[in-house]
Scaffold this motif. Structure first.
Motif, short mmCIF file in Angstrom:
data_model
loop_
_atom_site.label_atom_id
_atom_site.label_comp_id
_atom_site.label_asym_id
_atom_site.label_seq_id
_atom_site.Cartn_x
_atom_site.Cartn_y
_atom_site.Cartn_z
N VAL A 593 0.84 -1.21 0.00
CA VAL A 593 0.00 0.00 0.00
C VAL A 593 0.87 1.24 0.00
O VAL A 593 0.59 2.24 -0.69
CB VAL A 593 -0.95 -0.02 1.22
N GLY A 594 1.96 1.22 0.78
CA GLY A 594 2.85 2.39 0.82
C GLY A 594 3.49 2.68 -0.51
O GLY A 594 3.59 3.83 -0.93
N LEU A 595 3.95 1.64 -1.20
CA LEU A 595 4.55 1.84 -2.52
C LEU A 595 3.54 2.40 -3.52
O LEU A 595 3.85 3.31 -4.30
CB LEU A 595 5.14 0.53 -3.02
N ALA A 596 2.34 1.84 -3.49
CA ALA A 596 1.32 2.33 -4.42
C ALA A 596 0.98 3.79 -4.14
O ALA A 596 0.85 4.61 -5.06
CB ALA A 596 0.07 1.45 -4.31
N TRP A 597 0.83 4.09 -2.85
CA TRP A 597 0.50 5.49 -2.50
C TRP A 597 1.63 6.44 -2.87
O TRP A 597 1.41 7.53 -3.37
CB TRP A 597 0.22 5.56 -1.00
N TYR A 598 2.89 5.97 -2.66
CA TYR A 598 4.03 6.82 -2.98
C TYR A 598 4.10 7.09 -4.47
O TYR A 598 4.31 8.23 -4.90
CB TYR A 598 5.32 6.14 -2.49
N ARG A 599 3.92 6.07 -5.28
CA ARG A 599 3.97 6.27 -6.74
C ARG A 599 2.83 7.16 -7.22
O ARG A 599 3.00 8.02 -8.08
CB ARG A 599 3.92 4.92 -7.43
N HIS A 600 1.66 6.90 -6.63
CA HIS A 600 0.52 7.73 -7.02
C HIS A 600 0.75 9.19 -6.68
O HIS A 600 0.44 10.09 -7.47
CB HIS A 600 -0.73 7.20 -6.32
N ARG A 601 1.33 9.41 -5.51
CA ARG A 601 1.58 10.81 -5.11
C ARG A 601 2.63 11.45 -6.00
O ARG A 601 2.50 12.63 -6.37
CB ARG A 601 2.05 10.84 -3.67
N LYS A 602 3.68 10.71 -6.38
CA LYS A 602 4.70 11.27 -7.28
C LYS A 602 4.10 11.63 -8.62
O LYS A 602 4.43 12.68 -9.19
CB LYS A 602 5.81 10.23 -7.46
N LYS A 603 3.20 10.79 -9.11
CA LYS A 603 2.57 11.11 -10.40
C LYS A 603 1.73 12.38 -10.29
O LYS A 603 1.75 13.24 -11.17
CB LYS A 603 1.70 9.93 -10.85
N TYR A 648 3.23 -0.56 -13.76
CA TYR A 648 1.90 -1.14 -13.70
C TYR A 648 0.81 -0.08 -13.58
O TYR A 648 -0.34 -0.42 -13.50
CB TYR A 648 1.79 -2.09 -12.51
N LEU A 649 1.16 1.24 -13.55
CA LEU A 649 0.16 2.30 -13.40
C LEU A 649 -0.23 2.84 -14.76
O LEU A 649 -0.13 4.02 -15.03
CB LEU A 649 0.72 3.43 -12.52
N ASP A 650 -0.65 1.96 -15.66
CA ASP A 650 -1.04 2.39 -17.00
C ASP A 650 -2.27 3.27 -16.97
O ASP A 650 -2.48 4.09 -17.86
CB ASP A 650 -1.30 1.17 -17.88
N TYR A 651 -3.11 3.09 -15.97
CA TYR A 651 -4.37 3.84 -15.95
C TYR A 651 -4.15 5.30 -15.67
O TYR A 651 -5.07 6.10 -15.82
CB TYR A 651 -5.31 3.28 -14.89
N GLU A 652 -2.94 5.77 -15.27
CA GLU A 652 -2.70 7.17 -14.96
C GLU A 652 -2.38 7.99 -16.19
O GLU A 652 -2.33 9.20 -16.13
CB GLU A 652 -1.55 7.30 -13.96
N VAL A 653 -2.13 7.39 -17.34
CA VAL A 653 -1.77 8.13 -18.55
C VAL A 653 -2.88 9.06 -19.00
O VAL A 653 -2.65 10.23 -19.27
CB VAL A 653 -1.37 7.16 -19.67
N PRO A 654 -4.15 8.62 -19.09
CA PRO A 654 -5.22 9.56 -19.47
C PRO A 654 -5.34 10.73 -18.50
O PRO A 654 -5.65 11.84 -18.92
CB PRO A 654 -6.48 8.69 -19.46
#
Length: 671
Positions: A593-603, A648-654
């Motif tokens: 969860v921490g890694l996912a949240w960290y990557r999401h926040r960086k994006k 694996y965060l392909d859904y963030e491109v749009p």
């Protein structure tokens, strides 16, 4: 051939002279059937025999009437390994009397009249392994009497008049028998015996047990606390997973709480005699899956239907019922005094299955069987047609004829039909009134329908003969093997003793070791063995020079690692393993969860950095955008987009495209 005749005559003469020499060296009124063993039993003499050969290894001087012994009796017997002075009239042991016997390993002084053990009674016996002092009149033992016996394996002091036990510092002691004395429960400072396997404290009048003492024994396999004043099973025994033999007989415990036995899954021999038990739980087969011997004598059993499972369980599991003749029914009156093991199922008063019609009352025959299944459940009912379902491989049984029934209704003596079990199987009723089959050797299945390699030749009649071995490895632990010698001794009433020869077939050292025991020992335990090893054990008559009448068996000791893993701290292990598993799972989830949240926040930060005007002003980029120039961060945005697609965060491109297009349509173009 003629030149060889003088040589043969010389050889025969030499052998005859040797036999005469051996006979001449044999002490008076003794028997010397072998060159290393001398038997002087029922000699009716008050002193030790004289002129014992120096090469003697085993000297048996029991039941002679000997009153005194002296150090001079054992001069020049440095090779002696076994000395049996039991059943005499010794009342004291002079100091250092056994000092010349520097090789002695077994000393039996039982059944004498000894009253005191001094500090020097056993001086010089550094190699002694077994010391038997039971059935004497010993009242006092010097605190340092056993200090020099560091190699001692067995010490038997039962049936004396001891009121206190000296501190025993014996690093190799495996068996300690203190039964039927007047001593209190010893503490851990008294018994410093870390390798103890068998502890017998029966008949001491104990109302409590020292919990710390029992918890200190990591390798305890046998415990006897019978004939005491214990009202409950000691709590320290609830988790004693390594126990193999347990004797609780003769304690005022009342009804047992069987949940206290749930962790004693390794028990093979249990004695719960004389505990005022009226019944036994039918889940005993689950409580004790490895049970081999059970003793429940002198209990007032109610032989009702709820106990009907017990005799068949003993037969099916081949469990030996100890003191069978003393295990009898108390209630109801029709069964009072009968031996419990010999009762048939119908004698327990279980209700028979009947049906009542308006016209008359008849007893139904058992339901017919259409298919033979491998599971052990109730027999399924059959329709009137009796045809088996298509596609089945079963062996349909012939219809069961209804047994003659009286017009009086219920028949309490209903038995199994004769054609329920196939291939010679024996039918019996369980405690719920269902039919089950006990299959003979070579057959299997619910109804004994499967035959193992017996159907190849239907014309050949094969008879199975059950051969009962004469010596049996009854109880096996990681370092000991208990032998049942009853049948071997019973079939040879003439022998004076048994010579046990055992060797380790699994180790590098396969040299045979030998023990000589009296014929009165119907059970004997070999101790100090290696774990996870196969031993060959042979028994032969003690007074025969050859091993013609030798009987052998093999037994394998258990794995010590598994036993120690269960004994060390089972409760801690049971609690620790699930806790660590849950903790690791929680940590893995938290990291994910921490890694996912960290990557999401960086994006999101990157999006705001390149799309938010306020961020562009801080970076000094807005001026360039107003002039139509390409921002310097464009390469970073593209790299961020490709990185998002690569991960694996392909859904963030749009989301990145939508944000940026609103501010500058020329910055990010769809690929």
């Amino acid at each position: 051939m003629k030149p060889l005749l003088p040589l043969q005559l010389s050889l025969l003469l030499f052998l005859q002279l040797v036999s005469w020499a051996l006979a001449s060296k044999c002490p008076k009124d003794c028997s010397c059937s072998s060159p290393d063993s001398i038997f002087c039993y029922t000699r009716q003499a008050t002193t030790m025999p004289s002129d014992v050969p120096a090469s003697t290894l085993n000297l048996y001087v029991f039941k002679n009437g000997i009153e005194t012994i002296d150090q001079e009796d054992f001069i020049e017997l440095e090779s002696l390994e076994m000395l049996d002075l039991s059943q005499n009239k010794l009342n004291e042991l002079p100091d250092r009397v056994f000092e010349p016997l520097s090789s002695l390993r077994n000393l039996d002084l039982s059944s004498n009249q000894i009253t005191h053990i001094s500090q020097e009674s056993f001086a010089g016996l550094k190699l002694l392994e077994r010391l038997y002092l039971y059935s004497n009149l010993i009242r006092t033992i010097h605190p340092a009497a056993f200090d020099g016996l560091e190699m001692l394996l067995e010490l038997k002091l039962y049936k004396n008049e001891l009121t206190i036990v000296p501190a025993l510092k014996m690093p190799h002691l495996l068996l300690l028998d203190l039964r039927f004395n007047k001593i209190p429960s010893p503490g851990p400072t008294v018994l410093q015996t870390p390798k103890l396997e068998s502890l017998k404290l029966g008949g001491l009048g104990l109302s409590t047990l020292n919990q710390e003492l029992l918890a200190s024994f990591r390798n305890l396999h046998e415990l006897d606390i019978s004939n005491n004043k214990l009202k409950v099973v000691p709590q320290v025994l609830w988790e004693a997973r390594g126990l193999v033999r347990l004797n609780l007989a003769g304690n005022p415990m009342g009804p047992l709480r069987w949940e206290h036995f749930e962790n004693l899954t390794e028990l093979q021999d249990l004695d719960i005699s004389n505990l005022s038990l009226q019944s036994l739980p039918d889940n005993m087969t689950h409580l004790f899956p490895h049970m081999k011997k059970l003793t429940v004598a002198e209990n007032p059993f109610n032989c009702l239907c709820k106990l009907a499972w017990f005799p068949s369980w003993l037969r099916n599991k081949q469990i030996l019922l100890g003191r069978t003749e003393e295990t009898r029914c108390h209630f109801p009156p029709r069964n009072a005094g009968k031996v419990l093991e010999r009762l048939g199922h119908h004698e327990f008063g279980c209700p028979a299955k009947t049906t009542i019609s308006p016209a008359k009352t008849t007893t139904l025959s058992p339901p017919l069987i259409t298919t033979l299944q491998s599971t052990t459940h109730a027999i399924p009912p059959l329709k009137a047609s009796g045809d088996p379902p298509p596609g089945t491989d079963s062996h349909p049984l012939p219809p069961v004829q209804a047994s003659p029934s009286s017009s009086t209704g219920l028949d309490p003596n209903i038995n199994c039909p004769s054609n329920i079990c196939l291939n010679g199987g024996t039918c019996w009723l369980d405690h719920q009134g269902r039919f089950e089959c006990t299959c003979p050797h070579g057959t299997s299945g619910k109804y004994c329908e499967n035959r193992k390699d017996l159907d190849q030749d239907q014309n050949v009649s094969i008879a199975t003969v059950s051969v009962v071995p004469e010596i049996v490895a009854q109880t096996v632990t990681s370092s000991s093997i208990q032998l049942d010698l009853y049948r071997y001794i019973e079939r040879r009433p003439y022998i004076r003793g048994v010579k046990l020869t055992y060797r380790n077939l699994s180790g590098l050292d396969k040299r045979a070791k030998q023990l000589n025991i009296p014929a009165s020992y119907q059970e004997y335990t070999l101790r100090g063995l290696f774990h996870n090893s196969t031993y060959s054990i042979c028994a032969s008559p003690l007074d025969e020079t050859s091993d013609v009448d030798s009987v052998c068996t093999e037994a394998q000791t258990l794995n010590q690692q598994q036993t120690s893993a269960q004994v060390e701290n089972p409760q801690l292990t049971t609690m620790l393993v699930p806790t660590l598993t849950i903790l690791v799972l929680v940590m893995l989830v938290a990291v994910s969860v921490g890694l996912a949240w960290y990557r999401h926040r960086k994006k999101r930060e990157q999006l705001h950095l390149y799309c938010d005007p306020s961020h562009l002003e801080l970076e000094g980029v807005k001026a360039g955008m107003d002039n139509g120039a390409l921002p310097q961060k464009q390469t970073d945005i593209m790299s961020a987009q490709s990185a998002a697609q690569k991960d694996y965060l392909d859904y963030e491109v749009p989301l990145i495209q939508d944000c940026c297009v609103a501010h500058n349509m020329n910055i990010v173009k769809p690929s």
